[in-house]
Scaffold this active site. Structure first.
Site, PDB file in Angstrom:
ATOM      1  CD  GLN A  34      -2.423   1.308   2.779  1.00  0.00           C
ATOM      2  OE1 GLN A  34      -1.777   1.093   3.799  1.00  0.00           O
ATOM      3  NE2 GLN A  34      -3.704   1.596   2.788  1.00  0.00           N
ATOM      4  N   GLY A  35       0.690   2.101  -1.021  1.00  0.00           N
ATOM      5  CA  GLY A  35       1.457   3.344  -1.089  1.00  0.00           C
ATOM      6  C   GLY A  35       0.594   4.545  -0.735  1.00  0.00           C
ATOM      7  CE1 TYR A  36      -4.165   3.996  -0.353  1.00  0.00           C
ATOM      8  CE2 TYR A  36      -5.246   4.620   1.684  1.00  0.00           C
ATOM      9  CZ  TYR A  36      -5.314   4.114   0.417  1.00  0.00           C
ATOM     10  OH  TYR A  36      -6.523   3.730  -0.067  1.00  0.00           O
ATOM     11  CB  SER A  37       2.208   6.790   4.920  1.00  0.00           C
ATOM     12  OG  SER A  37       1.129   6.371   5.682  1.00  0.00           O
ATOM     13  CD  GLU A  61      -5.967  -0.158   7.081  1.00  0.00           C
ATOM     14  OE1 GLU A  61      -6.279   0.858   6.432  1.00  0.00           O
ATOM     15  OE2 GLU A  61      -4.867  -0.318   7.612  1.00  0.00           O
ATOM     16  CB  SER A  77      -3.036   8.278  14.494  1.00  0.00           C
ATOM     17  OG  SER A  77      -3.772   9.480  14.451  1.00  0.00           O
ATOM     18  CG  ASN A  78      -5.903   4.540  18.206  1.00  0.00           C
ATOM     19  OD1 ASN A  78      -5.861   4.044  17.073  1.00  0.00           O
ATOM     20  ND2 ASN A  78      -5.889   3.810  19.303  1.00  0.00           N
ATOM     21  CD  GLU A  79      -3.730  10.318  18.877  1.00  0.00           C
ATOM     22  OE1 GLU A  79      -3.333   9.626  17.916  1.00  0.00           O
ATOM     23  OE2 GLU A  79      -3.478  10.029  20.059  1.00  0.00           O
TER      24      GLU A  79
END
Lengths: 399, 376
Positions: free
Chosen positions: A125-128, A244, A384-386
């Site tokens: 996966q190329g997201y970040s 996901e 992230s959880n935030e």
């Protein structure tokens, strides 16, 4: 309201358990999750499941799915957790696969879905990106149209297991003048063997190589690799992220982890008595079990909603937050339970002769620290959880 | 696996929800809890008329054959309105003892009176020094020729000022804290030798210290087997725990909704405070705490008829998880309401108070965490 499984579901569980007992590769059973697995190790069970027709249970039947109910899928994940099975990786099965069969054209479906099902094609996966992180929409990698190709330039990071990947799905900016950062992004499939793709592993603090930096320099990709419409990639990315998140709670695996924790704490001693009999420690284990019980029912409630036709919605963010918090507390408590034998660095004491015997401390201590270090990622990845809290506050609380 | 409610259950919820909305608005409730009576017998009569008081009892005794899920639905709606009427002591506790262990004569005498609303019960189990241990009893019941003679002091008996009858736990044998020797009696509150000291509780209910001074009760006041009541008490209190957890869920739901609403209205620094991410995340955590509490309440409710260990584990899990959520949501709700949250005028403080006292009812978080450990 009734939490019991039906006789049919019980029978299904028996069938699944028998199949796993007969077919799960025995040598993987001892490996668990935290050793450096080879590409073959990762794919062994996937390939067996592919032949059986069980590798992509959640897909629609027309694309090779099983037609199982959400409850059956839950049972399936529980039974796999019982043997600590190395499950098919999510990148093909639960990320790009659903995007392709939902938004891709017929040619893309015919070309890519079989390889995902069989486990022959490895996806990443190329997201970040280094400067983007949770602010995914600020990504800078560009794809510029040149005839019947896109030319891609940029840098991706945290590309999980890209060192083994045949294909990657990338979010690229195709319109740099778009009014909002979410617009002008496209979802493009890239052959990882294309010239200009360079993958460099990042060593993580647990000592493993799970993620990579990925550079794309003048990578030429045929336009037929665009999924859906140009500049609409954000829609597909969000769809993918919701998929996901369902299953990210990891309830079955955490339940197995608590059992293991109890075994460890029964073996370790404190003041001459088993650690598990120490009230301070035992209360922490109970608290974890209680939170896990709550998470399990919450997941079952979500599944029941899905069964009634509600897709994975923003509620899956609750499962992500609570599930990852529990996974982290579990590894934290396991680390505590192990005591001083958590300290030896596994990679420095592992046997070179390939034997299974751990040279230092009890066998359960070997990976306690690295698992704890590794699991810090769970509250960071997948949004992230935030970010999950932001999703709940907007989508559910209307703030 | 099925999380759906039946059509009848949905109807009960809707009807009750309307009743609470219409008859339990904030001002009316305030007046009622400040009145001399401290509750509204006419609401009790209305609940009886609607069949709510008879819901968990079988049709043979005049009930409606409902079960634990129905009780959960009722209590959740009561929690939303901070209803003070003594449903748990009367229907869940006294009703539970009668249902599980009452003789035919006892059921005949008491159950129909519970169902039609004419008898109200309080459950006198706690003692000043017993904390949450149901077997830690200094109250005694000595056998004499006609029956038993009760002596002792029961603490914080919720609803006792409103009650016509008491369910009383007392030691008929054994030593303090022994599991054996515990018995349960039904006692008419007007019996000679019963002295009560009535007071208000901080969450708007009424309670009493109840003193028994050589109170003679007939032999048929005993429920179940003499000296063997502890498992029965545990079953009934687990049922009460599930009911109170559902009530707390209802209260938490409203407390959270009020806080959300407030954060959208209240402006600071030129914007609604709900725009601040630090508050958004806290309200998200309140929301997940609420959902966690709901899940554990379902679990406790569904497991009430399971094996003893499974039932106790689920009830303790709920008491721990719901208790933690209750404290967290209560405290955060007040904090986000700012100064208004600590005034008597705003409703939120009253939800906070109810949620605070809920934590101690039938064992607090620490107690149930320990019980959970002992059941591993």
């Amino acid at each position: 309201m009734n939490l019991d499984f039906t006789p049919e579901e019980q029978a299904f569980r028996e069938e699944v358990r028998a199949f796993i007992e007969e077919n799960y590769p025995k040598h993987l059973g001892d490996v668990g999750l935290r050793e450096d697995l080879s590409r073959e190790d990762f794919l062994a069970w996937h390939k067996i499941l592919g032949e059986k027709g069980w590798s992509v249970p959640a897909w629609p039947e027309q694309y090779g799915g099983t037609g199982w109910t959400p409850t059956q899928r839950y049972i399936w994940s529980e039974e796999n957790a019982r043997v600590n099975a190395v499950m098919p990786l999510p990148f093909g099965v639960s990320m790009v696969g659903p995007v392709i069969y939902t938004f891709g054209n017929e040619e893309q479906k015919a070309r890519h879905l079989p390889g995902i099902r069989s486990g022959e094609v490895w996806w990443c996966q190329g997201y970040s990106e280094p400067g983007a992180g949770s602010d995914l929409a600020s990504l800078k990698t560009t794809a510029v149209r040149d005839g019947d190709h896109y030319v891609i330039n940029g840098q991706k990071t945290w590309t999980t297991l890209a060192q083994y990947a045949d294909w990657g799905f990338f979010l690229c900016r195709t319109d740099t003048d778009a009014a909002k950062p979410q617009e002008g992004i496209s979802f493009i499939l890239v052959d990882m063997k294309s010239p200009g793709v360079e993958v460099k592993p990042i060593k993580l603090l647990d000592g493993g190589y799970e993620v990579n930096e990925t550079w794309l320099t003048d990578v030429r990709v045929p336009v037929e690799n665009l999924v859906g419409e140009e500049n609409k990639g954000w829609t597909y990315a969000k769809f993918l992220l919701a998929h996901e998140r369902s299953g990210i709670a990891g309830v079955a695996r955490s339940k197995r982890g608590v059992e293991k924790l109890r075994e460890i704490a029964a073996n370790e001693t404190l003041d001459g008595a088993p650690l598990i009999e120490d009230m301070d420690f035992a209360r922490k284990v109970s608290q974890l079990e209680i939170d896990l019980a709550a998470l399990e029912i919450t997941e079952l409630r979500t599944l029941a909603g899905e069964q009634a036709g509600k897709g994975p919605g923003p509620e899956s963010s609750i499962l992500k937050i609570k599930g990852t918090e529990i996974q982290q507390r579990l590894t934290e408590l396991t680390l505590e339970a192990v005591g001083s034998y958590a300290a030896p660095y596994y990679h420095s004491v592992a046997n070179d002769d390939g034997s299974n015997e751990y040279p230092v401390g009890p066998d359960y201590s070997a990976h306690a620290a690295e698992t704890y270090f590794n699991m810090r990622k769970t509250s960071i990845y997948g949004g992230s959880n935030e970010i999950q809290r932001n999703i709940i506050s907007k989508m559910i609380l209307g703030l | 696996m099925d999380f759906n409610f039946t059509e009848e259950q949905d109807m009960v919820r809707d009807g009750l929800s309307r009743l609470v909305r219409e008859l339990y608005d904030w001002e009316t409730r305030r007046k009622a809890i400040e009145s001399e009576a401290g509750w509204r017998p006419e609401i009790w009569a209305q609940l009886a008329e609607l069949g709510i008081l008879g819901m968990p009892f079988s049709e043979e005794v005049g009930g409606f054959g409902g079960g634990a899920i129905d009780r959960m639905i009722v209590m959740e709606e009561f929690g939303k309105g901070l209803v003070v009427e003594p449903f748990v002591p009367t229907v869940v506790c006294a009703g539970g003892f009668l249902k599980h262990a009452g003789s035919e004569a006892q059921r005949e005498e008491h159950l129909s009176a519970i169902i039609d609303g004419s008898r109200v019960f309080a459950f006198a189990y706690a003692e000043p020094r017993g904390r949450y241990d149901y077997a830690d009893l200094e109250t005694t019941a000595k056998k004499d020729s006609d029956g038993y003679v009760l002596n002792g002091h029961k603490a914080v008996v919720i609803g006792a000022p409103w009650a016509s009858h008491l369910v009383v736990t007392a030691r008929t044998g054994g030593d303090r804290r022994d599991r054996e020797g515990v018995s349960v009696f039904i006692v008419d509150k007007s019996a000679d030798g019963i002295v009560t000291r009535d007071y208000e509780t901080v969450d708007g209910r009424r309670a009493s210290e109840v003193y028994f001074e050589n109170v003679s009760v007939p032999a048929d006041a005993l429920i179940g087997e003499e000296g063997a009541a502890l498992p029965l008490i545990e079953q009934v209190t687990d049922e009460a725990i599930a009911a109170h957890c559902a009530e707390a869920c209802g209260a938490m739901k409203v407390a959270h909704a009020m806080t959300l609403e407030y954060s959208k209205q209240r402006k600071q620094f030129g914007v609604p405070i709900g725009k601040f991410q630090v508050l958004q995340h806290r309200m998200v955590d309140m929301y997940t705490a609420y959902e966690t509490a709901v899940s554990l309440t379902y679990l406790a409710t569904i497991k009430l008829d399971a094996g003893e260990k499974e039932r106790k584990r689920a009830a303790s899990s709920a008491k721990v998880g719901v208790g933690q959520s209750a404290r967290f949501i209560g405290q955060e709700a007040v904090q986000i309401h700012g100064g208004n949250g600590v005034t008597d005028e705003y409703a939120i403080g009253h939800y906070f108070k109810r949620l605070t006292i809920f934590e101690n009812e039938f064992g607090n978080v620490d107690h149930h965490l320990k019980r959970h450990v002992s059941l591993a």
